[in-house]
Motif scaffolding. Structure first.
Motif, PDB file in Angstrom:
ATOM      1  N   HIS A 126       0.832  -1.210   0.000  1.00  0.00           N
ATOM      2  CA  HIS A 126       0.000   0.000   0.000  1.00  0.00           C
ATOM      3  C   HIS A 126       0.863   1.254   0.000  1.00  0.00           C
ATOM      4  O   HIS A 126       0.635   2.174  -0.806  1.00  0.00           O
ATOM      5  CB  HIS A 126      -0.927  -0.013   1.220  1.00  0.00           C
ATOM      6  CG  HIS A 126      -1.637   1.291   1.447  1.00  0.00           C
ATOM      7  ND1 HIS A 126      -2.743   1.674   0.719  1.00  0.00           N
ATOM      8  CD2 HIS A 126      -1.362   2.313   2.301  1.00  0.00           C
ATOM      9  CE1 HIS A 126      -3.134   2.872   1.125  1.00  0.00           C
ATOM     10  NE2 HIS A 126      -2.318   3.284   2.082  1.00  0.00           N
ATOM     11  N   GLU A 127       1.862   1.280   0.892  1.00  0.00           N
ATOM     12  CA  GLU A 127       2.751   2.439   0.964  1.00  0.00           C
ATOM     13  C   GLU A 127       3.467   2.657  -0.367  1.00  0.00           C
ATOM     14  O   GLU A 127       3.551   3.783  -0.873  1.00  0.00           O
ATOM     15  CB  GLU A 127       3.786   2.225   2.080  1.00  0.00           C
ATOM     16  CG  GLU A 127       3.202   2.086   3.472  1.00  0.00           C
ATOM     17  CD  GLU A 127       2.807   3.409   4.077  1.00  0.00           C
ATOM     18  OE1 GLU A 127       3.292   4.452   3.575  1.00  0.00           O
ATOM     19  OE2 GLU A 127       2.020   3.419   5.030  1.00  0.00           O
ATOM     20  N   ASP A 128       3.978   1.581  -0.938  1.00  0.00           N
ATOM     21  CA  ASP A 128       4.740   1.684  -2.182  1.00  0.00           C
ATOM     22  C   ASP A 128       3.886   2.208  -3.334  1.00  0.00           C
ATOM     23  O   ASP A 128       4.315   3.078  -4.098  1.00  0.00           O
ATOM     24  CB  ASP A 128       5.308   0.313  -2.561  1.00  0.00           C
ATOM     25  CG  ASP A 128       6.403  -0.154  -1.616  1.00  0.00           C
ATOM     26  OD1 ASP A 128       6.953   0.687  -0.886  1.00  0.00           O
ATOM     27  OD2 ASP A 128       6.707  -1.370  -1.607  1.00  0.00           O
ATOM     28  N   LEU A 129       2.684   1.649  -3.484  1.00  0.00           N
ATOM     29  CA  LEU A 129       1.844   2.036  -4.614  1.00  0.00           C
ATOM     30  C   LEU A 129       1.321   3.462  -4.468  1.00  0.00           C
ATOM     31  O   LEU A 129       1.167   4.169  -5.472  1.00  0.00           O
ATOM     32  CB  LEU A 129       0.678   1.053  -4.767  1.00  0.00           C
ATOM     33  CG  LEU A 129       1.057  -0.366  -5.173  1.00  0.00           C
ATOM     34  CD1 LEU A 129      -0.195  -1.229  -5.336  1.00  0.00           C
ATOM     35  CD2 LEU A 129       1.865  -0.381  -6.470  1.00  0.00           C
ATOM     36  N   MET A 130       1.051   3.871  -3.258  1.00  0.00           N
ATOM     37  CA  MET A 130       0.629   5.256  -3.062  1.00  0.00           C
ATOM     38  C   MET A 130       1.785   6.205  -3.380  1.00  0.00           C
ATOM     39  O   MET A 130       1.581   7.259  -3.993  1.00  0.00           O
ATOM     40  CB  MET A 130       0.157   5.467  -1.618  1.00  0.00           C
ATOM     41  CG  MET A 130      -1.140   4.755  -1.274  1.00  0.00           C
ATOM     42  SD  MET A 130      -2.571   5.343  -2.223  1.00  0.00           S
ATOM     43  CE  MET A 130      -2.784   6.987  -1.542  1.00  0.00           C
ATOM     44  N   ASP A 131       2.982   5.822  -2.991  1.00  0.00           N
ATOM     45  CA  ASP A 131       4.144   6.694  -3.162  1.00  0.00           C
ATOM     46  C   ASP A 131       4.639   6.707  -4.603  1.00  0.00           C
ATOM     47  O   ASP A 131       4.941   7.777  -5.162  1.00  0.00           O
ATOM     48  CB  ASP A 131       5.260   6.232  -2.223  1.00  0.00           C
ATOM     49  CG  ASP A 131       6.505   7.089  -2.334  1.00  0.00           C
ATOM     50  OD1 ASP A 131       6.367   8.327  -2.374  1.00  0.00           O
ATOM     51  OD2 ASP A 131       7.614   6.519  -2.373  1.00  0.00           O
ATOM     52  N   LYS A 132       4.721   5.528  -5.236  1.00  0.00           N
ATOM     53  CA  LYS A 132       5.393   5.433  -6.530  1.00  0.00           C
ATOM     54  C   LYS A 132       4.442   5.342  -7.724  1.00  0.00           C
ATOM     55  O   LYS A 132       4.869   5.565  -8.857  1.00  0.00           O
ATOM     56  CB  LYS A 132       6.322   4.212  -6.526  1.00  0.00           C
ATOM     57  CG  LYS A 132       7.400   4.288  -5.446  1.00  0.00           C
ATOM     58  CD  LYS A 132       8.195   3.002  -5.335  1.00  0.00           C
ATOM     59  CE  LYS A 132       9.189   3.061  -4.196  1.00  0.00           C
ATOM     60  NZ  LYS A 132       9.921   1.783  -4.017  1.00  0.00           N
ATOM     61  N   MET A 133       3.183   4.998  -7.479  1.00  0.00           N
ATOM     62  CA  MET A 133       2.218   4.914  -8.580  1.00  0.00           C
ATOM     63  C   MET A 133       1.043   5.857  -8.361  1.00  0.00           C
ATOM     64  O   MET A 133       0.006   5.747  -9.027  1.00  0.00           O
ATOM     65  CB  MET A 133       1.716   3.478  -8.743  1.00  0.00           C
ATOM     66  CG  MET A 133       2.797   2.445  -9.012  1.00  0.00           C
ATOM     67  SD  MET A 133       3.741   2.733 -10.532  1.00  0.00           S
ATOM     68  CE  MET A 133       2.555   2.265 -11.787  1.00  0.00           C
ATOM     69  N   GLY A 134       1.195   6.784  -7.424  1.00  0.00           N
ATOM     70  CA  GLY A 134       0.203   7.829  -7.224  1.00  0.00           C
ATOM     71  C   GLY A 134      -1.155   7.359  -6.749  1.00  0.00           C
ATOM     72  O   GLY A 134      -2.137   8.103  -6.863  1.00  0.00           O
ATOM     73  N   GLY A 135      -1.240   6.137  -6.228  1.00  0.00           N
ATOM     74  CA  GLY A 135      -2.546   5.622  -5.813  1.00  0.00           C
ATOM     75  C   GLY A 135      -3.455   5.366  -6.995  1.00  0.00           C
ATOM     76  O   GLY A 135      -4.689   5.341  -6.859  1.00  0.00           O
ATOM     77  N   LYS A 136      -2.849   5.128  -8.162  1.00  0.00           N
ATOM     78  CA  LYS A 136      -3.629   4.917  -9.378  1.00  0.00           C
ATOM     79  C   LYS A 136      -3.649   3.453  -9.824  1.00  0.00           C
ATOM     80  O   LYS A 136      -4.337   3.109 -10.778  1.00  0.00           O
ATOM     81  CB  LYS A 136      -3.052   5.776 -10.507  1.00  0.00           C
ATOM     82  CG  LYS A 136      -3.207   7.269 -10.266  1.00  0.00           C
ATOM     83  CD  LYS A 136      -4.670   7.678 -10.288  1.00  0.00           C
ATOM     84  CE  LYS A 136      -4.845   9.189 -10.200  1.00  0.00           C
ATOM     85  NZ  LYS A 136      -6.250   9.583 -10.436  1.00  0.00           N
ATOM     86  N   VAL A 137      -2.867   2.606  -9.157  1.00  0.00           N
ATOM     87  CA  VAL A 137      -2.908   1.167  -9.412  1.00  0.00           C
ATOM     88  C   VAL A 137      -3.616   0.511  -8.232  1.00  0.00           C
ATOM     89  O   VAL A 137      -3.151   0.596  -7.093  1.00  0.00           O
ATOM     90  CB  VAL A 137      -1.496   0.578  -9.592  1.00  0.00           C
ATOM     91  CG1 VAL A 137      -1.565  -0.940  -9.696  1.00  0.00           C
ATOM     92  CG2 VAL A 137      -0.844   1.161 -10.847  1.00  0.00           C
ATOM     93  N   VAL A 138      -4.748  -0.093  -8.515  1.00  0.00           N
ATOM     94  CA  VAL A 138      -5.635  -0.648  -7.488  1.00  0.00           C
ATOM     95  C   VAL A 138      -5.610  -2.170  -7.610  1.00  0.00           C
ATOM     96  O   VAL A 138      -5.676  -2.714  -8.722  1.00  0.00           O
ATOM     97  CB  VAL A 138      -7.060  -0.100  -7.667  1.00  0.00           C
ATOM     98  CG1 VAL A 138      -8.010  -0.673  -6.624  1.00  0.00           C
ATOM     99  CG2 VAL A 138      -7.045   1.425  -7.607  1.00  0.00           C
ATOM    100  N   LEU A 139      -5.521  -2.858  -6.477  1.00  0.00           N
ATOM    101  CA  LEU A 139      -5.389  -4.314  -6.479  1.00  0.00           C
ATOM    102  C   LEU A 139      -6.668  -4.986  -6.002  1.00  0.00           C
ATOM    103  O   LEU A 139      -7.305  -4.535  -5.051  1.00  0.00           O
ATOM    104  CB  LEU A 139      -4.219  -4.731  -5.586  1.00  0.00           C
ATOM    105  CG  LEU A 139      -2.871  -4.072  -5.901  1.00  0.00           C
ATOM    106  CD1 LEU A 139      -1.808  -4.567  -4.934  1.00  0.00           C
ATOM    107  CD2 LEU A 139      -2.451  -4.350  -7.345  1.00  0.00           C
ATOM    108  N   ALA A 140      -7.010  -6.088  -6.639  1.00  0.00           N
ATOM    109  CA  ALA A 140      -8.187  -6.862  -6.238  1.00  0.00           C
ATOM    110  C   ALA A 140      -7.955  -8.312  -6.624  1.00  0.00           C
ATOM    111  O   ALA A 140      -7.199  -8.620  -7.543  1.00  0.00           O
ATOM    112  CB  ALA A 140      -9.448  -6.320  -6.921  1.00  0.00           C
ATOM    113  N   GLY A 141      -8.626  -9.217  -5.901  1.00  0.00           N
ATOM    114  CA  GLY A 141      -8.543 -10.626  -6.263  1.00  0.00           C
ATOM    115  C   GLY A 141      -8.083 -11.507  -5.125  1.00  0.00           C
ATOM    116  O   GLY A 141      -7.939 -11.077  -3.977  1.00  0.00           O
ATOM    117  N   SER A 142      -7.800 -12.741  -5.462  1.00  0.00           N
ATOM    118  CA  SER A 142      -7.548 -13.771  -4.453  1.00  0.00           C
ATOM    119  C   SER A 142      -6.192 -13.656  -3.771  1.00  0.00           C
ATOM    120  O   SER A 142      -5.936 -14.370  -2.815  1.00  0.00           O
ATOM    121  CB  SER A 142      -7.673 -15.157  -5.096  1.00  0.00           C
ATOM    122  OG  SER A 142      -6.743 -15.322  -6.154  1.00  0.00           O
TER     123      SER A 142
END
Length: 567
Positions: free
Chosen positions: A506-522
């Protein structure tokens, strides 16, 4: 050296309740907090004074993967945010992912073989959300339900000590079952659990095996719990995370000192789940009433009925652009435009406001720029061989029930082919086949094959499954119809430290991908079909609001728990 995994942050109202935001943007919906007016003055004040309860819908969203999670995310997002352009990309030629129902026509009637999930349970928060989806898709008439009074609902077995041990389904049955080898030592283990010392305060996670052995002893853990986890995760309890997979009782030990005290005290649930249960329980009331006596259910045409109907809906009713045979090569975040470019998608418009990845964690990690979120690589998958067998003779197993599971404590000579369990499909879903007989599914492999240098062929799998049934059930006849499917890396494994790794992601994606890559699934919030539907719904709700997110907020911020019976 790896960076330290961040501890869970203090609770923040706007993160923990981000799912509520979209409700204020839809006419006819009452504010969610009105469902539970007694929660707390603080919660009400926080929601009522929240400065950002409006939607800022994205113009375009790409969804990677058209399994049940991707299809659900596309369908839900199209309804939550009709103004958003949605592109659904799938690498394979078909949609549905691991869900596949093959109807085999024969001269004596058709048979349905499931190679993936085959039944659903309605009585959980996530199960109710799935029922709401089914209702929207008008699939009520296709449901096949199994009542709570059926043998499949009541009779479940563990293979142990060279025989099937029937687990108790009633108080009367419990006294009889205590005489079985598989439950040896159960009474003293359970009665003394309340007196055992709780774990140290600085221990955030441990293996399922470590936790349950400490609380309930080695016998129940290795002989019973390991079998259950074979059936759900095909995994080894020595490696699986107690915090991620036994979250409620793991928390109860921390809060109340023991599992027993937690069960005897005020029954609690996470606030977000309570809200969703109220919202979707109300919306799905007619179908819930229809299924009030149901233990499990499926569909007349098998589980793929659901994904096929969703594919039809997203293409014809939701105006979603669905592309199969598209292999995405990477994701690039443009900080200036605040968009994510999807590499490998050959289109003039391949940059999007959000990308929802429903691919396995390790596959998503491979799409991100190097060093973006390496913690995703630490989630791995296990491979399972699913072998379907049909016999013309009825009642071939000699038992009546859902099936049996095999614990890790069973010696190799009693389980040489490393079977995980056997499902008695003829009992579990008796009305699905036209042809009369006995249908079973044998599951092989899982964590037992983690270090295998080669995997069995389909012919080998069928032979192995027949030998399992011969050794365990004495079945000597050859089946009339067979099918074997090797499902490579089909079930993600939530290893010890899973929650901490997702906090890091969560920290990484907010910092490096601007919170624009969202994860879902198993790979994140549960491996069951209901869990995937919930994960997709949460992602769609958040993205429809248009704010940066990862869909891992539940792991990054403290949860709020409330009494289950709170109105």
């Amino acid at each position: 050296m790896k960076p330290p995994i961040p501890r869970r942050r203090p609770f923040r109202l706007h993160h923990a309740h981000s799912f509520t935001r979209s409700f204020w943007g839809h006419k006819g919906d009452e504010p969610v907090e009105s469902l539970i007016p007694q929660i707390s003055e603080e919660w009400h004040r926080g929601v009522e004074q929240h400065p950002d309860l409006h939607r800022d819908p994205p113009k375009s969203v790409a969804i990677l993967g058209a399994g049940v999670t991707g299809l659900t995310a596309a369908y839900q997002l199209a309804h939550f945010s009709p103004e958003t352009s949605i592109t659904l990309l799938e690498a394979s030629p078909r949609t549905g992912g691991w869900i596949r129902s093959l109807k085999i026509p024969t001269s004596k009637g058709s048979i349905t073989f499931e190679t993936g999930p085959r039944t659903l349970r309605p009585w959980t928060v996530n199960g109710i959300i799935t029922l709401n989806l089914i209702s929207h898709l008008s699939l009520q008439s296709q449901i096949l339900s199994v009542p709570k009074t059926s043998p499949a609902a009541k009779n479940r077995y563990i293979y142990f000590d060279k025989r099937l041990n029937e687990l108790p389904s009633s108080v009367q049955g419990a006294f009889k079952a205590l005489q079985l080898p598989v439950l040896k030592g159960a009474v003293p283990s359970v009665l003394t659990e309340i007196f055992r010392r709780r774990r140290a305060k600085d221990v955030e996670d441990e293996s399922v095996e470590s936790f349950l052995t400490r609380r309930l002893g080695a016998n129940l853990t290795n002989n019973l719990a390991s079998a259950v986890f074979h059936g759900i995760y095909a995994g080894d309890i020595a490696n699986l995370s107690a915090d991620a997979l036994l979250h409620t009782i793991y928390r109860n030990e921390r809060v109340y000192g023991s599992i027993t005290r937690g069960m005897l005290g005020v029954q609690e649930m996470i606030l977000e789940d309570k809200l969703l249960e109220g919202v979707y329980g109300s919306r799905t009331a007619p179908l819930l009433n229809q299924l009030r006596k149901t233990s499990i259910y499926s569909f007349k045409g098998g589980m793929e009925t659901l994904t096929k109907r969703m594919e039809e809906a997203v293409k014809e009713e939701c105006d979603v652009t669905l592309k199969t045979g598209v292999k995405v090569d990477g994701l690039e975040y443009n900080q200036e435009t605040n968009e994510v470019k999807v590499l490998g998608y050959d289109s003039p418009n391949n940059s999007f406001d959000f990308v929802i990845s429903t691919l396995p964690a390790w596959s998503t990690a491979n799409l991100l720029p190097p060093g973006t979120s390496d913690a995703l690589f630490e989630t791995t998958g296990v491979t399972v061989m699913v072998v379907n067998l049909f016999y013309d003779k009825p009642n071939m197993t000699g038992y009546s029930g859902f099936g049996y599971l095999i614990p890790k404590s069973v010696p190799l000579e009693q389980n040489p082919h490393r079977a995980l369990g056997v499902i008695f499909d003829s009992d579990a879903m008796p009305e699905q086949d036209e042809r009369k007989g006995t249908k079973v599914t044998v599951m092989l492999g899982g964590h037992w094959w983690d270090n295998a240098t080669s995997l069995p062929s389909q012919e080998d799998g069928i032979k192995m499954a027949k030998e399992v049934l011969l050794q365990h059930l004495g079945i000597t006849e050859d089946p009339a119809e067979t099918m074997a499917s090797l499902q490579v890396d089909c079930i993600p494994q939530y290893g010890v430290g899973h929650a901490g790794r997702l906090r890091q992601v969560h920290e990484d994606l907010m910092d490096k991908m601007g919170g624009k890559v969202v994860l879902a699934g198993s790979s994140y919030g549960g491996v069951g079909l209901n869990d995937c539907v919930r994960s997709a719904r949460d992602a769609a709700f958040g993205v429809a609001a248009g704010r940066p997110m990862t869909n891992l907020e539940r792991w990054a911020f403290e949860e709020v728990w409330i009494p289950k019976d709170m109105p």
